[in-house]
Design a protein around this motif. Structure first.
Motif, PDB file in Angstrom:
ATOM      1  N   LEU A  47      -8.814  85.575  86.594  1.00  0.00           N
ATOM      2  CA  LEU A  47     -10.140  85.806  86.018  1.00  0.00           C
ATOM      3  C   LEU A  47     -10.871  84.489  85.790  1.00  0.00           C
ATOM      4  O   LEU A  47     -12.093  84.405  85.977  1.00  0.00           O
ATOM      5  CB  LEU A  47     -10.004  86.574  84.699  1.00  0.00           C
ATOM      6  N   ALA A  84     -13.993  89.538  87.442  1.00  0.00           N
ATOM      7  CA  ALA A  84     -15.070  88.680  86.946  1.00  0.00           C
ATOM      8  C   ALA A  84     -16.422  89.078  87.521  1.00  0.00           C
ATOM      9  O   ALA A  84     -17.454  88.579  87.068  1.00  0.00           O
ATOM     10  CB  ALA A  84     -14.771  87.214  87.282  1.00  0.00           C
ATOM     11  N   ALA A 124      -5.056  89.567  84.572  1.00  0.00           N
ATOM     12  CA  ALA A 124      -5.714  89.982  85.806  1.00  0.00           C
ATOM     13  C   ALA A 124      -5.164  91.310  86.318  1.00  0.00           C
ATOM     14  O   ALA A 124      -5.910  92.169  86.787  1.00  0.00           O
ATOM     15  CB  ALA A 124      -5.564  88.899  86.873  1.00  0.00           C
TER      16      ALA A 124
END
Length: 241
Positions: A47, A84, A124
């Motif tokens: 991320l 993201a 993640a």
């Protein structure tokens, strides 16, 4: 675009296509800028890395944002940054969503084995973003301004779910994912399909032709001769034609 690729620290491949090579695993991320739309190709290994890419892409795009994301295959260094990019349209080869949904623990473990911080890997994996759009053959993506990018399901090969991206122009640019690697020998893990890998490279060559730039998942940009030579090496390695 309001700044050049070189000013941003990215590598320009064509007027509206460029890429960067991320530290750590030397993973390529591509960016294609249309008119009102932009496509990111792969998203980095965490991320944190994805957030960095989002910021850099927005700066390159003059404040505009990435609207589309293509994931070339389901390995952590290419997909873990996807979360993201909230709100983007995510594309992947048919079956990629199943891997990202059901094999999260193995992806997390593989990331840790390869040196990603365990906390970052867990974060993640928990919020992996599966593709909404599943490419079974070819998908033409209109990015505006007369730019139509082709997404092609060319696998299996490096994995069972390999997606390539063709950006038309002079030269044409083919983002290959890890079907092609320049900085080391192509990696054939337990999810590789070696018997089909040479055929996948034949499809890449058909897409781009002799004059294209071929962008590997890791390493320097190569030409058709390099891809053809790697195809021969893989065919001999795996005992297929």
């Amino acid at each position: 675009m309001t700044m050049t690729w070189e000013e941003s620290g990215w590598e320009g491949l064509a007027p509206r296509a460029g890429r960067c090579r991320l530290p750590g695993w030397d993973c390529t991320v591509g960016l294609v800028a249309g008119e009102g739309s932009a496509l990111l190709i792969d998203a980095g290994s965490s991320l944190r890395e994805g957030a960095r890419l989002r910021t850099e892409a927005r700066r390159l795009l003059g404040g505009a944002r990435v609207t589309h994301l293509a994931l070339t295959h389901p390995h952590f260094d290419h997909v873990f940054g996807a979360a993201a990019f909230a709100g983007v349209e995510v594309f992947g080869a048919v079956g990629l969503d199943g891997v990202l949904t059901h094999d999260r623990e193995e992806l997390r473990a593989d990331a840790v084995r390869n040196g990603l911080d365990p906390g970052e890997a867990a974060e993640a994996a928990d919020i992996l973003v599966p593709p909404r759009h599943h490419v079974s053959g070819e998908w033409t993506l209109d990015l505006g301004g007369g730019l139509q990018v082709l997404l092609a399901n060319v696998g299996p090969g490096h994995t069972a779910h390999d997606l390539a991206v063709l950006v038309p122009g002079s030269p044409e640019v083919v983002f290959c994912g890890d079907l092609v690697e320049e900085s080391g020998e192509p990696q054939a893990g337990p999810d590789a399909v070696p018997s089909h890998w040479p055929a996948a490279l034949d499809r890449l060559l058909d897409l781009g032709g002799e004059g294209a730039l071929y962008v590997p998942g890791h390493g320097a940009v190569v030409d058709a001769a390099f891809v053809r030579a790697q195809r021969g090496t893989l065919a001999r390695r795996f005992g297929v034609s």
